[in-house]
Design a protein around this motif. Structure first.
Motif, PDB file in Angstrom:
ATOM      1  N   ASP A   1       5.175   1.359   6.361  1.00 20.14           N
ATOM      2  CA  ASP A   1       4.689  -0.010   6.526  1.00 20.14           C
ATOM      3  C   ASP A   1       4.867  -0.826   5.239  1.00 20.14           C
ATOM      4  O   ASP A   1       4.682  -2.036   5.241  1.00 20.14           O
ATOM      5  CB  ASP A   1       3.225  -0.019   6.967  1.00 20.14           C
ATOM      6  CG  ASP A   1       2.290   0.582   5.937  1.00 20.14           C
ATOM      7  OD1 ASP A   1       2.685   1.558   5.266  1.00 20.14           O
ATOM      8  OD2 ASP A   1       1.161   0.076   5.809  1.00 20.14           O
ATOM      9  N   LYS A   2       5.273  -0.182   4.151  1.00 27.89           N
ATOM     10  CA  LYS A   2       5.515  -0.890   2.893  1.00 27.89           C
ATOM     11  C   LYS A   2       6.936  -1.442   2.813  1.00 27.89           C
ATOM     12  O   LYS A   2       7.221  -2.318   2.008  1.00 27.89           O
ATOM     13  CB  LYS A   2       5.235   0.038   1.706  1.00 27.89           C
ATOM     14  CG  LYS A   2       3.766   0.403   1.608  1.00 27.89           C
ATOM     15  CD  LYS A   2       3.480   1.342   0.472  1.00 27.89           C
ATOM     16  CE  LYS A   2       1.994   1.680   0.484  1.00 27.89           C
ATOM     17  NZ  LYS A   2       1.646   2.740  -0.427  1.00 27.89           N
ATOM     18  N   THR A   3       7.827  -0.905   3.655  1.00 27.57           N
ATOM     19  CA  THR A   3       9.219  -1.381   3.699  1.00 27.57           C
ATOM     20  C   THR A   3       9.615  -1.593   5.160  1.00 27.57           C
ATOM     21  O   THR A   3      10.440  -0.869   5.705  1.00 27.57           O
ATOM     22  CB  THR A   3      10.172  -0.374   3.045  1.00 27.57           C
ATOM     23  OG1 THR A   3      10.015   0.891   3.710  1.00 27.57           O
ATOM     24  CG2 THR A   3       9.896  -0.211   1.560  1.00 27.57           C
TER      25      THR A   3
ATOM     26  N   ASP B   1       3.731   5.534   4.851  1.00 31.97           N
ATOM     27  CA  ASP B   1       4.120   4.477   3.910  1.00 31.97           C
ATOM     28  C   ASP B   1       5.331   3.657   4.345  1.00 31.97           C
ATOM     29  O   ASP B   1       5.843   2.858   3.569  1.00 31.97           O
ATOM     30  CB  ASP B   1       4.368   5.050   2.508  1.00 31.97           C
ATOM     31  CG  ASP B   1       3.082   5.514   1.843  1.00 31.97           C
ATOM     32  OD1 ASP B   1       2.005   4.962   2.181  1.00 31.97           O
ATOM     33  OD2 ASP B   1       3.147   6.415   0.991  1.00 31.97           O
TER      34      ASP B   1
ATOM     35  N   LYS C   1       2.403  -8.677   9.445  1.00 33.82           N
ATOM     36  CA  LYS C   1       2.083  -7.256   9.285  1.00 33.82           C
ATOM     37  C   LYS C   1       0.768  -6.897   9.980  1.00 33.82           C
ATOM     38  O   LYS C   1       0.652  -5.814  10.562  1.00 33.82           O
ATOM     39  CB  LYS C   1       2.025  -6.893   7.805  1.00 33.82           C
ATOM     40  CG  LYS C   1       1.848  -5.414   7.552  1.00 33.82           C
ATOM     41  CD  LYS C   1       1.947  -5.100   6.072  1.00 33.82           C
ATOM     42  CE  LYS C   1       1.766  -3.626   5.818  1.00 33.82           C
ATOM     43  NZ  LYS C   1       1.908  -3.303   4.387  1.00 33.82           N
TER      44      LYS C   1
END
Length: 172
Positions: free
Chosen positions: A69-71, A67, A118
């Motif tokens: 890749d969310k921040t 996770d 992204k």
């Protein structure tokens, strides 16, 4: 000439065995390692591309998995992408499939270095994951199919087509 029930079973079993062996052979050939083509580093020489693959894959695992890749830390990712472009440009690669994969990785890194993209970043991670499996025998079950090296160019192109389509769209 009539074939008995036992002969028919034997022929079916032999056919299944033959098809299975052919499939295993094809899989082995399509995923064969390219490690033997990596040249050793000489004192003062360049870093072998296997090392570049390993370090890039580790970097993306550390900064994008679980996770993260969310921040995304875009400043760090863009700096790393610029460094990656320079490293790819300085490495010597003889194997054509690895050259194509590095070309795709370089173009994706150029996109990341210029804008916070992204998709390009995730494709970069997938390329280095698949290269690490094919070149360095990275132990992981999954394979994204985003490289020519290894299993990427299967029926309908696999993930390689996604990458190249994405790159073509971003050149417009």
């Amino acid at each position: 000439m009539t074939i008995t029930k036992n002969q028919r079973k034997f022929f079916i079993l032999a056919a299944v065995l033959l098809v299975s062996l052919a499939g295993l052979g094809w899989y082995y050939l399509s995923t064969a390692s390219v490690t033997e083509e990596v040249e050793a580093t000489e004192p003062g020489g360049e870093v072998p591309y296997s090392t570049l693959i390993d370090s890039s894959h580790q970097y993306y695992n550390k900064t994008l998995c679980y996770d993260k890749d969310k921040t995304i830390n875009w400043a760090d990712q863009q700096t790393h992408a610029l460094e990656l472009v320079n490293e790819i440009n300085s490495v010597t690669v003889k194997k054509e499939t690895v050259k194509k994969d590095f070309q795709n990785a370089r173009e994706l890194a150029e996109i990341v270095s210029k804008k916070k993209d992204k998709t390009a970043l995730l494709y970069l991670h997938r390329i280095f994951h698949d290269l690490d499996k094919a070149v360095n025998h990275y132990k992981q079950k999954d394979d994204f199919g985003y490289t020519y090296t290894g299993t990427g160019k299967r029926l309908f192109g696999g993930g390689v087509n996604k990458v190249e389509h994405y790159l073509a769209e971003n050149k417009k």
